[in-house]
Design a protein around this motif. Structure first.
Motif, PDB file in Angstrom:
ATOM      1  N   VAL A 173      24.910 -19.720 -43.008  1.00  0.00           N
ATOM      2  CA  VAL A 173      25.136 -20.491 -41.777  1.00  0.00           C
ATOM      3  C   VAL A 173      25.525 -21.920 -42.150  1.00  0.00           C
ATOM      4  O   VAL A 173      25.319 -22.359 -43.281  1.00  0.00           O
ATOM      5  CB  VAL A 173      23.867 -20.546 -40.889  1.00  0.00           C
ATOM      6  N   LYS A 174      26.036 -22.650 -41.184  1.00  0.00           N
ATOM      7  CA  LYS A 174      26.345 -24.062 -41.410  1.00  0.00           C
ATOM      8  C   LYS A 174      25.033 -24.847 -41.434  1.00  0.00           C
ATOM      9  O   LYS A 174      24.160 -24.669 -40.582  1.00  0.00           O
ATOM     10  CB  LYS A 174      27.228 -24.569 -40.276  1.00  0.00           C
ATOM     11  N   ILE A 175      24.905 -25.689 -42.434  1.00  0.00           N
ATOM     12  CA  ILE A 175      23.709 -26.541 -42.556  1.00  0.00           C
ATOM     13  C   ILE A 175      24.151 -27.974 -42.289  1.00  0.00           C
ATOM     14  O   ILE A 175      25.158 -28.436 -42.827  1.00  0.00           O
ATOM     15  CB  ILE A 175      23.103 -26.414 -43.975  1.00  0.00           C
ATOM     16  N   ASP A 176      23.399 -28.698 -41.465  1.00  0.00           N
ATOM     17  CA  ASP A 176      23.821 -30.049 -41.104  1.00  0.00           C
ATOM     18  C   ASP A 176      23.348 -31.104 -42.106  1.00  0.00           C
ATOM     19  O   ASP A 176      24.065 -32.060 -42.387  1.00  0.00           O
ATOM     20  CB  ASP A 176      23.298 -30.389 -39.703  1.00  0.00           C
ATOM     21  N   TYR A 177      22.128 -30.942 -42.614  1.00  0.00           N
ATOM     22  CA  TYR A 177      21.609 -31.918 -43.588  1.00  0.00           C
ATOM     23  C   TYR A 177      20.857 -31.179 -44.683  1.00  0.00           C
ATOM     24  O   TYR A 177      20.245 -30.146 -44.413  1.00  0.00           O
ATOM     25  CB  TYR A 177      20.627 -32.894 -42.921  1.00  0.00           C
ATOM     26  N   ILE A 178      20.883 -31.736 -45.901  1.00  0.00           N
ATOM     27  CA  ILE A 178      20.030 -31.185 -46.956  1.00  0.00           C
ATOM     28  C   ILE A 178      19.075 -32.272 -47.442  1.00  0.00           C
ATOM     29  O   ILE A 178      19.440 -33.447 -47.508  1.00  0.00           O
ATOM     30  CB  ILE A 178      20.841 -30.626 -48.153  1.00  0.00           C
TER      31      ILE A 178
ATOM     32  N   LEU B 149      18.477  -8.160 -50.937  1.00  0.00           N
ATOM     33  CA  LEU B 149      19.875  -8.438 -51.252  1.00  0.00           C
ATOM     34  C   LEU B 149      20.045  -8.465 -52.770  1.00  0.00           C
ATOM     35  O   LEU B 149      19.086  -8.681 -53.512  1.00  0.00           O
ATOM     36  CB  LEU B 149      20.301  -9.783 -50.653  1.00  0.00           C
ATOM     37  N   ASP B 150      21.287  -8.272 -53.213  1.00  0.00           N
ATOM     38  CA  ASP B 150      21.539  -8.247 -54.652  1.00  0.00           C
ATOM     39  C   ASP B 150      21.148  -9.553 -55.323  1.00  0.00           C
ATOM     40  O   ASP B 150      20.695  -9.587 -56.455  1.00  0.00           O
ATOM     41  CB  ASP B 150      23.017  -7.934 -54.914  1.00  0.00           C
ATOM     42  N   LYS B 151      21.306 -10.655 -54.576  1.00  0.00           N
ATOM     43  CA  LYS B 151      20.997 -11.965 -55.133  1.00  0.00           C
ATOM     44  C   LYS B 151      20.206 -12.787 -54.115  1.00  0.00           C
ATOM     45  O   LYS B 151      20.138 -12.430 -52.935  1.00  0.00           O
ATOM     46  CB  LYS B 151      22.299 -12.709 -55.453  1.00  0.00           C
ATOM     47  N   VAL B 152      19.641 -13.896 -54.600  1.00  0.00           N
ATOM     48  CA  VAL B 152      19.009 -14.850 -53.696  1.00  0.00           C
ATOM     49  C   VAL B 152      20.066 -15.914 -53.376  1.00  0.00           C
ATOM     50  O   VAL B 152      20.610 -16.536 -54.298  1.00  0.00           O
ATOM     51  CB  VAL B 152      17.777 -15.499 -54.355  1.00  0.00           C
ATOM     52  N   TYR B 153      20.374 -16.082 -52.093  1.00  0.00           N
ATOM     53  CA  TYR B 153      21.466 -16.967 -51.692  1.00  0.00           C
ATOM     54  C   TYR B 153      20.961 -18.270 -51.074  1.00  0.00           C
ATOM     55  O   TYR B 153      19.947 -18.278 -50.378  1.00  0.00           O
ATOM     56  CB  TYR B 153      22.357 -16.266 -50.659  1.00  0.00           C
ATOM     57  N   PRO B 154      21.721 -19.360 -51.300  1.00  0.00           N
ATOM     58  CA  PRO B 154      21.440 -20.606 -50.580  1.00  0.00           C
ATOM     59  C   PRO B 154      21.681 -20.411 -49.086  1.00  0.00           C
ATOM     60  O   PRO B 154      22.524 -19.587 -48.693  1.00  0.00           O
ATOM     61  CB  PRO B 154      22.472 -21.597 -51.138  1.00  0.00           C
TER      62      PRO B 154
ATOM     63  N   ALA C 119      18.021 -13.270 -43.629  1.00  0.00           N
ATOM     64  CA  ALA C 119      19.359 -13.594 -43.117  1.00  0.00           C
ATOM     65  C   ALA C 119      19.371 -13.589 -41.592  1.00  0.00           C
ATOM     66  O   ALA C 119      19.908 -14.493 -40.943  1.00  0.00           O
ATOM     67  CB  ALA C 119      20.377 -12.589 -43.659  1.00  0.00           C
ATOM     68  N   GLU C 120      18.719 -12.578 -41.030  1.00  0.00           N
ATOM     69  CA  GLU C 120      18.700 -12.449 -39.575  1.00  0.00           C
ATOM     70  C   GLU C 120      17.962 -13.642 -38.937  1.00  0.00           C
ATOM     71  O   GLU C 120      18.427 -14.230 -37.960  1.00  0.00           O
ATOM     72  CB  GLU C 120      17.997 -11.126 -39.238  1.00  0.00           C
ATOM     73  N   ILE C 121      16.834 -14.012 -39.512  1.00  0.00           N
ATOM     74  CA  ILE C 121      16.058 -15.116 -38.922  1.00  0.00           C
ATOM     75  C   ILE C 121      16.780 -16.443 -39.127  1.00  0.00           C
ATOM     76  O   ILE C 121      16.777 -17.306 -38.250  1.00  0.00           O
ATOM     77  CB  ILE C 121      14.625 -15.139 -39.490  1.00  0.00           C
ATOM     78  N   LEU C 122      17.430 -16.607 -40.276  1.00  0.00           N
ATOM     79  CA  LEU C 122      18.192 -17.841 -40.501  1.00  0.00           C
ATOM     80  C   LEU C 122      19.304 -17.971 -39.455  1.00  0.00           C
ATOM     81  O   LEU C 122      19.528 -19.043 -38.880  1.00  0.00           O
ATOM     82  CB  LEU C 122      18.779 -17.853 -41.922  1.00  0.00           C
ATOM     83  N   ARG C 123      19.997 -16.876 -39.181  1.00  0.00           N
ATOM     84  CA  ARG C 123      21.061 -16.915 -38.156  1.00  0.00           C
ATOM     85  C   ARG C 123      20.471 -17.271 -36.793  1.00  0.00           C
ATOM     86  O   ARG C 123      21.082 -17.988 -36.011  1.00  0.00           O
ATOM     87  CB  ARG C 123      21.785 -15.563 -38.088  1.00  0.00           C
ATOM     88  N   ASP C 124      19.281 -16.759 -36.547  1.00  0.00           N
ATOM     89  CA  ASP C 124      18.604 -17.057 -35.294  1.00  0.00           C
ATOM     90  C   ASP C 124      18.269 -18.559 -35.207  1.00  0.00           C
ATOM     91  O   ASP C 124      18.370 -19.172 -34.144  1.00  0.00           O
ATOM     92  CB  ASP C 124      17.312 -16.214 -35.257  1.00  0.00           C
ATOM     93  N   PHE C 125      17.868 -19.126 -36.321  1.00  0.00           N
ATOM     94  CA  PHE C 125      17.622 -20.578 -36.352  1.00  0.00           C
ATOM     95  C   PHE C 125      18.902 -21.328 -36.021  1.00  0.00           C
ATOM     96  O   PHE C 125      18.905 -22.263 -35.225  1.00  0.00           O
ATOM     97  CB  PHE C 125      17.090 -21.020 -37.736  1.00  0.00           C
ATOM     98  N   ARG C 126      19.998 -20.924 -36.652  1.00  0.00           N
ATOM     99  CA  ARG C 126      21.277 -21.627 -36.413  1.00  0.00           C
ATOM    100  C   ARG C 126      21.656 -21.536 -34.933  1.00  0.00           C
ATOM    101  O   ARG C 126      22.106 -22.506 -34.329  1.00  0.00           O
ATOM    102  CB  ARG C 126      22.359 -21.016 -37.304  1.00  0.00           C
ATOM    103  N   LYS C 127      21.451 -20.363 -34.377  1.00  0.00           N
ATOM    104  CA  LYS C 127      21.850 -20.148 -32.990  1.00  0.00           C
ATOM    105  C   LYS C 127      21.038 -21.021 -32.040  1.00  0.00           C
ATOM    106  O   LYS C 127      21.541 -21.497 -31.032  1.00  0.00           O
ATOM    107  CB  LYS C 127      21.637 -18.667 -32.643  1.00  0.00           C
TER     108      LYS C 127
END
Ligand code: SF4
Lengths: 482, 181
Positions: B142-147, B132-137, B67-75
């Motif tokens: 964070v906001k994702i621009d394209y999938i 985490l309790d679950k595996v999350y998308p 989660a922390e690294i994903l937020r860092d990517f978004r930032k």
């Protein structure tokens, strides 16, 4: 950035370990004089396949379980298929199915070994362990050695094409099923692959020569680098021949004496156990009869070349003979020898692919066999990184009730921890910590080509973090390697 | 003019999406001309230190470090792309969401048939991230621009999307490139 600061009483953290496949982290504890007190290589992710595959139908295992690992999906695809062959009562699949699976597997061994040697490890070997971080990666290799890089790209592509022709897809194919295969190889597919195979053999020999020239230029240092002695475990054929697809288990001790031999998959529980340690999600397997302290061992290319009696393809066999001569009758223990052994296997895989492509059985029509359903299936395969064991129980409603997976990298857990400790003792003890010194730790881990994806039944990428930890365990100071 | 910067990140996935990216084969030699690589598992850059034009991430979020690294990517990334089923939906690792995490840990570390009598324990150490309790998308964090869908998306899909974005176009991919398998 260079991390050079007083080292006393610190904990050094390398997180993530990079240029390996997966999420791992290294912690090194120093005492007040800056000496190495303890080192640990942690696997920090967990996925839980053993549990969530329960309650799913057995025929899903070959396609679902391969999602453990996108680098060697074929190994899981085939190990699960082979275990499920047992479950559906098929002791011998048809010659067409067996040879299609072998072709798929050697295609994968080829692409995976090429990926590891050129894309991940070669920057350390070509540029040196202390090279600037910006150059020490595959992009740097592309820029500095475009001919080597181009061949590497084309070799990996070739292995992936073999996988696609046999499994339907380059990553996570569906070709192998319980009891056999769902496709054979068309003449058009065969001819397409035959066209380039001689180049692949020639280029893999060049890769091996490149690896040998790096080692020979710095022999004394590289053979001592992170080196320690161990036992070795791998699959061999009945006559002791190297076989990556099937066979029985052999273990040799550090002197090369047999610990056990010709153990079939169905008996694995009598020979191997696993220890859990609180600080890693990767378990620590050991040979039951030798116990936790003495029973650990190494697997993978070095173990296979040390353990087998011969290789049944000519170029690889000639190279094996030269390689084992280095040991003077004992197994070779050098950590960096893994690269050399891996490149001998790359040549072997290319030779095997050619042999298989010329076999008319690949165009055979008998694809699937059936038999009487059984409740348990255990199978193994030599994945690129070492012995991979899959064990499933299936109930009468066709649902999986138990799954136990011992993946290649897990067998090397203790060994990678020893390599880290050894390198820390050799190079970091009492030193000012520099980026290049920390990279040495990663070089040692990388030699084992750990697939932490498989191993945690998870995967990732890594940062490097250096923490200054006070006596009360509070982090006083923290730096990151860029 | 400085080249656009490209970063790739890896969370709870199997690395297959990254492997599919490498399946662009010879085009990787072209890509090296088009972009500069920033933080990625294939190099030793371990932290962001300047703005990145495109970030591509693989895998869902299963622990606090993901989660922390994903937020860092978004930032740090102007455009953030979720690559593959795991990043988009949690994928196969999210099969564990149908049962308590505790059962998964117990099965792996206490009940496994190769764990000796009384030898099991559930790993628990300050050096391990918190599960985490679950595996999350990814888009739950964070906001994702394209999938880019697929398991994995094909090399052609990744290449088409990337080259469109690099030339400043809105990617419009044909059906064959976005259908599943
Ligand atoms: S989407 Fe598929 S290929 Fe990509 S990480 Fe997930 S399981 Fe692997």
């Amino acid at each position: 950035m260079t991390v050079a600061q007083k080292t006393a009483g610190r904990k050094i953290v390398i997180n993530p370990v990079t240029r390996v496949e997966g999420h791992g982290k290294v912690t090194i504890h120093l005492d007040d004089d800056g000496h190495i007190k303890e080192t640990r290589f942690h696997i920090i992710e967990f996925r839980g396949f053993e549990r969530f595959i329960q309650g799913r139908p057995y025929w899903e295992a070959p396609t679902v379980v391969q999602r453990l690992c996108g680098i060697c999906p074929v190994s899981h695809h085939l190990a699960a298929s082979k275990a499920m062959d047992v479950v559906v009562g098929v002791d011998t699949v048809s010659p067409t199915a067996e040879k299609m699976r072998r072709l798929m597997h050697y295609g994968q061994t080829f692409q995976s070994h090429v990926l590891h040697f050129y894309h991940l490890a070669s920057p350390d070997l070509l540029f040196g362990f202390d090279a600037p971080v910006e150059d020490r990666n595959v992009i740097g290799v592309i820029k500095a050695h475009p001919e080597i890089a181009t061949k590497a790209v084309l070799m990996r592509k070739y292995g992936q094409e073999v996988i696609k022709a046999t499994s339907g897809k380059k990553i996570h194919g569906t070709g192998s099923i319980p009891g056999g295969m769902n496709k054979n190889l068309s003449i058009a597919e065969r001819d397409e692959l035959l066209r380039d195979i001689d180049d692949m053999i020639a280029w893999s020999v060049e890769g091996l020569e490149l690896c040998k020239s790096v080692v020979e230029a710095d022999m004394e240092h590289l053979l001592a680098f992170g080196t320690f002695e161990s036992s070795f475990v791998s699959i061999v054929k009945e006559d002791g021949c190297l076989d990556l697809y099937d066979g029985n288990l052999r273990a040799k001790d550090a002197d090369g004496k047999i610990i056990f031999d010709q153990v079939p998959p169905s008996k694995y529980l009598e020979y191997i156990r696993e220890e859990v340690r609180s600080w890693s999600y990767m378990k620590f397997p050991y040979i039951t009869s030798l116990g936790k302290e003495k029973g650990w061992y190494r697997v993978g290319p070095l173990a296979r070349i040390n353990n087998c009696d011969y290789i049944d393809t000519p170029i690889a066999e000639a190279e094996r003979v030269k390689f084992v001569a280095l040991g003077g009758g004992r197994p070779i223990h050098a950590t960096m020898a893994y690269h050399w052994a891996r490149m001998i296997e790359t040549v072997h895989a290319a030779e095997k692919i050619k042999e298989l492509l010329n076999d008319p059985d690949l165009q055979g029509e008998e694809l699937v066999r059936s038999g009487e359903r059984r409740g348990t299936g255990v199978a193994w395969i030599e994945a690129p990184r070492g012995t991979l064991i899959h064990h499933y129980d299936v109930d009468k409603n066709d649902m999986i009730t138990l799954a136990n997976l011992i993946v290649s990298t897990t067998h090397n857990n203790e060994a990678m921890n020893r390599a880290v400790k050894r390198i820390a003792d050799q190079y970091l003890d009492g030193q000012e910590i520099t980026e290049g010194l920390l990279n040495r730790i990663e070089v040692g881990i990388r030699a084992y080509d750990p697939c932490l994806s498989c191993a945690t039944h998870a995967l990732g990428q890594m940062r490097l973090q250096v923490q200054l930890v006070g006596p009360d365990d509070a982090v006083i100071h923290e730096k990151f390697r860029e | 003019m400085a080249k656009p910067r490209l970063a790739t990140g890896h969370f709870t996935g199997c690395f297959g999406c990254h492997m599919s990216f490498l399946d662009i084969d010879e085009r990787i030699l072209e890509l090296v001309e088009l972009v500069d690589f920033d933080k990625s598992p294939i190099n030793d850059k371990k932290r962001f230190d300047q703005p990145v034009d495109i970030g591509i991430v693989e895998g869902g979020v299963s622990n606090d470090e993901n989660a922390e690294i994903l937020r860092d990517f978004r930032k740090n990334c102007k455009i953030l792309i979720a690559m593959g089923s795991c990043a988009i939906t949690g994928g196969v690792p999210a099969l564990r969401n149908t049962m308590p995490l505790k059962e998964c840990l117990e099965e792996a570390f206490l009940n496994g048939p190769t764990i000796g009598e009384g030898d099991g324990l559930i790993p628990n150490d300050p050096d391990l991230p918190v599960l985490l309790d679950k595996v999350y998308p990814c888009q739950e964090f964070v906001k994702i621009d394209y999938i880019l869908p697929g398991c994995p998306p094909s090399a052609d899909t990744l290449w088409a999307a990337l080259t469109a974005l690099l030339s400043g176009e809105e990617p419009s991919l044909p059906y064959e490139l976005v259908k599943y398998d």
